[in-house]
Structures are given as C-alpha cells and as structure tokens.
Scaffold this motif. Structure first.
Motif, PDB file in Angstrom:
ATOM      1  N   LEU A   1     -42.967   6.996 -53.867  1.00  0.00           N
ATOM      2  CA  LEU A   1     -43.692   6.105 -52.952  1.00  0.00           C
ATOM      3  C   LEU A   1     -44.490   5.057 -53.726  1.00  0.00           C
ATOM      4  N   ILE A   2     -45.182   5.498 -54.762  1.00  0.00           N
ATOM      5  CA  ILE A   2     -45.981   4.581 -55.577  1.00  0.00           C
ATOM      6  C   ILE A   2     -45.074   3.578 -56.279  1.00  0.00           C
ATOM      7  N   PHE A   3     -43.990   4.065 -56.860  1.00  0.00           N
ATOM      8  CA  PHE A   3     -43.020   3.200 -57.540  1.00  0.00           C
ATOM      9  C   PHE A   3     -42.486   2.140 -56.585  1.00  0.00           C
ATOM     10  N   SER A   4     -42.143   2.542 -55.386  1.00  0.00           N
ATOM     11  CA  SER A   4     -41.572   1.612 -54.414  1.00  0.00           C
ATOM     12  C   SER A   4     -42.558   0.513 -54.038  1.00  0.00           C
ATOM     13  N   ALA A   5     -43.812   0.877 -53.838  1.00  0.00           N
ATOM     14  CA  ALA A   5     -44.834  -0.124 -53.500  1.00  0.00           C
ATOM     15  C   ALA A   5     -44.984  -1.141 -54.628  1.00  0.00           C
ATOM     16  N   GLY A   6     -44.959  -0.682 -55.875  1.00  0.00           N
ATOM     17  CA  GLY A   6     -45.066  -1.586 -57.018  1.00  0.00           C
ATOM     18  C   GLY A   6     -43.897  -2.546 -57.121  1.00  0.00           C
ATOM     19  N   VAL A   7     -42.709  -2.059 -56.859  1.00  0.00           N
ATOM     20  CA  VAL A   7     -41.503  -2.906 -56.924  1.00  0.00           C
ATOM     21  C   VAL A   7     -41.543  -3.975 -55.842  1.00  0.00           C
ATOM     22  N   VAL A   8     -41.915  -3.595 -54.636  1.00  0.00           N
ATOM     23  CA  VAL A   8     -41.989  -4.563 -53.543  1.00  0.00           C
ATOM     24  C   VAL A   8     -43.053  -5.618 -53.850  1.00  0.00           C
ATOM     25  N   ALA A   9     -44.205  -5.193 -54.365  1.00  0.00           N
ATOM     26  CA  ALA A   9     -45.264  -6.154 -54.724  1.00  0.00           C
ATOM     27  C   ALA A   9     -44.780  -7.128 -55.795  1.00  0.00           C
ATOM     28  N   ASP A  10     -44.035  -6.640 -56.784  1.00  0.00           N
ATOM     29  CA  ASP A  10     -43.502  -7.522 -57.829  1.00  0.00           C
ATOM     30  C   ASP A  10     -42.471  -8.489 -57.261  1.00  0.00           C
ATOM     31  N   ALA A  11     -41.640  -8.025 -56.336  1.00  0.00           N
ATOM     32  CA  ALA A  11     -40.645  -8.908 -55.716  1.00  0.00           C
ATOM     33  C   ALA A  11     -41.331 -10.016 -54.918  1.00  0.00           C
ATOM     34  N   VAL A  12     -42.386  -9.677 -54.184  1.00  0.00           N
ATOM     35  CA  VAL A  12     -43.135 -10.688 -53.429  1.00  0.00           C
ATOM     36  C   VAL A  12     -43.759 -11.693 -54.393  1.00  0.00           C
ATOM     37  N   ARG A  13     -44.339 -11.207 -55.473  1.00  0.00           N
ATOM     38  CA  ARG A  13     -44.934 -12.092 -56.478  1.00  0.00           C
ATOM     39  C   ARG A  13     -43.886 -13.041 -57.054  1.00  0.00           C
ATOM     40  N   ARG A  14     -42.725 -12.515 -57.398  1.00  0.00           N
ATOM     41  CA  ARG A  14     -41.657 -13.346 -57.958  1.00  0.00           C
ATOM     42  C   ARG A  14     -41.117 -14.346 -56.931  1.00  0.00           C
TER      43      ARG A  14
ATOM     44  N   ILE B   1     -42.945 -15.757 -54.558  1.00  0.00           N
ATOM     45  CA  ILE B   1     -43.966 -16.789 -54.422  1.00  0.00           C
ATOM     46  C   ILE B   1     -44.052 -17.652 -55.677  1.00  0.00           C
ATOM     47  N   VAL B   2     -44.119 -17.025 -56.834  1.00  0.00           N
ATOM     48  CA  VAL B   2     -44.284 -17.728 -58.110  1.00  0.00           C
ATOM     49  C   VAL B   2     -42.964 -18.306 -58.610  1.00  0.00           C
ATOM     50  N   GLY B   3     -41.878 -17.625 -58.299  1.00  0.00           N
ATOM     51  CA  GLY B   3     -40.557 -18.025 -58.780  1.00  0.00           C
ATOM     52  C   GLY B   3     -40.148 -17.205 -59.989  1.00  0.00           C
TER      53      GLY B   3
ATOM     54  N   VAL C   1     -26.394 -14.289 -59.146  1.00  0.00           N
ATOM     55  CA  VAL C   1     -27.425 -15.053 -59.866  1.00  0.00           C
ATOM     56  C   VAL C   1     -26.783 -15.945 -60.923  1.00  0.00           C
ATOM     57  N   MET C   2     -25.870 -15.400 -61.683  1.00  0.00           N
ATOM     58  CA  MET C   2     -25.231 -16.145 -62.764  1.00  0.00           C
ATOM     59  C   MET C   2     -24.439 -17.338 -62.230  1.00  0.00           C
ATOM     60  N   ASN C   3     -23.823 -17.180 -61.084  1.00  0.00           N
ATOM     61  CA  ASN C   3     -22.967 -18.249 -60.554  1.00  0.00           C
ATOM     62  C   ASN C   3     -23.674 -19.241 -59.633  1.00  0.00           C
ATOM     63  N   THR C   4     -24.881 -18.886 -59.173  1.00  0.00           N
ATOM     64  CA  THR C   4     -25.580 -19.780 -58.250  1.00  0.00           C
ATOM     65  C   THR C   4     -26.933 -20.251 -58.757  1.00  0.00           C
ATOM     66  N   GLY C   5     -27.558 -19.470 -59.637  1.00  0.00           N
ATOM     67  CA  GLY C   5     -28.914 -19.788 -60.092  1.00  0.00           C
ATOM     68  C   GLY C   5     -29.998 -19.319 -59.131  1.00  0.00           C
ATOM     69  N   TRP C   6     -29.615 -18.720 -58.014  1.00  0.00           N
ATOM     70  CA  TRP C   6     -30.587 -18.207 -57.056  1.00  0.00           C
ATOM     71  C   TRP C   6     -31.271 -16.965 -57.612  1.00  0.00           C
TER      72      TRP C   6
ATOM     73  N   LEU D   1     -34.185 -10.184 -56.394  1.00  0.00           N
ATOM     74  CA  LEU D   1     -35.319  -9.652 -55.639  1.00  0.00           C
ATOM     75  C   LEU D   1     -34.844  -8.680 -54.555  1.00  0.00           C
ATOM     76  N   ALA D   2     -33.756  -9.030 -53.887  1.00  0.00           N
ATOM     77  CA  ALA D   2     -33.217  -8.155 -52.841  1.00  0.00           C
ATOM     78  C   ALA D   2     -32.785  -6.806 -53.412  1.00  0.00           C
ATOM     79  N   VAL D   3     -32.131  -6.834 -54.574  1.00  0.00           N
ATOM     80  CA  VAL D   3     -31.704  -5.573 -55.183  1.00  0.00           C
ATOM     81  C   VAL D   3     -32.911  -4.768 -55.656  1.00  0.00           C
ATOM     82  N   GLY D   4     -33.925  -5.443 -56.189  1.00  0.00           N
ATOM     83  CA  GLY D   4     -35.149  -4.739 -56.582  1.00  0.00           C
ATOM     84  C   GLY D   4     -35.757  -3.996 -55.407  1.00  0.00           C
ATOM     85  N   ILE D   5     -35.840  -4.656 -54.264  1.00  0.00           N
ATOM     86  CA  ILE D   5     -36.382  -4.013 -53.058  1.00  0.00           C
ATOM     87  C   ILE D   5     -35.430  -2.917 -52.573  1.00  0.00           C
ATOM     88  N   ALA D   6     -34.132  -3.164 -52.641  1.00  0.00           N
ATOM     89  CA  ALA D   6     -33.159  -2.140 -52.231  1.00  0.00           C
ATOM     90  C   ALA D   6     -33.270  -0.888 -53.103  1.00  0.00           C
TER      91      ALA D   6
END
Length: 185
Positions: A85-98, A100-102, A162-167, A172-177
């Motif tokens: 549970l703790i790990f998951s919350a940290g990953v989601v917070a990092d994905a949101v940060r990334r 917003i910040v890029g 990511v490699m083919n589009t630069g997106w 981030l989606a896989v991190g949350i998944a």
C-alpha cells in the motif's frame, strides 16, 4: 514428531534455498531498476525497483517465517500487504509529479531492463512453482514473481511507445499500473 514434521516446522532446505535465490535475484533486479530508472528518467522502472525491493523484503520475511508459528506467518503476510500500500502511494505520487513537471523517459533502456528482469522473474517463478506444501508467504512470493513478470511486459510495450513517439504518458501509465498490480497481488 516425525522427520518430515520436524523438517516442515523448520522449513525444508529446498524452500530455504529457493527463497534465498529468489531474494538475491530480487535485490539485484531492484538495484538494476533503480539505476536504469534514474538514468532513463522512468517512473515505470523506478516503480518496478520499489516493487522488487518490497518483494525482497517479503522473501526475507518468508525465510524467517518458515520456522515460525502460523500466527507469525499471517502477521508477516499482513506486513507485506501494508508495504505494498505504501509503495503504491509513492509510485502514484511520483507519476503525478512527473506528469506536472514533465519527464523524458528513455524507451530503449526501459525495454532492455524490463527484458532482463522478465527472464529473471520467470526463473524465480519457475523455482517457486516447484515447491510443494506452500504456506501463505510462499504463495505470496509466487504471486509477486508472476506480477513482476507481467509488469515487465508492460514496461517493454511502454518503452516501445515512448521510443517511437517521445510521449512520457506510457511510462507514467505503466508505473501506476505496476502499483495497481502490486495492490491486487
């Protein structure tokens, strides 16, 4: 107490050996994920590093639990769930940060690390599946290895996109998944 009952109470040598192997492999995978996650600016790789770190702790607890009473084993499994549970919350917070910040994840490093980890997770899963008479902690270890293998496939796909589009959103989606898969496990 018969020999097999005494062996089961202490945890069979095969279970101990298997858990030690899987523990060492998960520590190595976690270190690899963290290193490549930082270099590749990848939330998905760092998420898998955290996941493999928590798995390593679970395997360590499982090793200790082999010679403990059933109540202790349940407590160790409960602790594992809280860690996820703790790990998951940290990953989601990092994905949101990334988001917003890029971020600019490196798809090629994502795919290479995920492929290496997939092979190692598959080997761990094979070793764990061969064990008989698994308690709750050993079943959890098997589930974690399977979830890790699935997560690696997601990283490979995200890395390709990511490699083919630069997106950055596939990373981030896989991190949350990965966080969601860990919660499910």
């Amino acid at each position: 107490m018969s020999m097999s009952e005494a062996e089961e109470a202490e945890g069979s040598p095969q279970k101990r050996r298997t858990l030690w192997i899987v523990l060492v492999l998960n520590v190595a995978i976690a270190a690899g994920f963290f290193a490549t996650g930082v270099v590749a600016d990848s939330n998905a790789l760092i998420a898998n590093g955290l996941d493999n770190s928590s798995d390593a702790i679970v395997y360590g607890l499982s090793l200790v639990a082999l010679s403990r009473p059933r109540k202790w084993k349940r407590g160790a499994a409960r602790f594992s769930g809280i860690m996820l549970l703790i790990f998951s919350a940290g990953v989601v917070a990092d994905a949101v940060r990334r988001f917003i910040v890029g971020s600019e994840p490196g798809g090629d490093l994502m795919m290479v690390m995920a492929a290496i980890a997939a092979v190692i997770n598959l080997a761990s899963l094979f070793l764990l599946k061969r064990l008989e008479g698994k308690d709750v902690n050993l079943r959890a270890a098997t589930t974690f290895s399977f979830n890790d293998f699935v997560s690696n496939g997601g990283i490979i796909i995200a890395g390709f996109v990511v490699m083919n589009t630069g997106w950055n959103w596939p990373d981030l989606a896989v991190g949350i998944a990965v966080a969601c898969i860990a919660l499910y496990g």
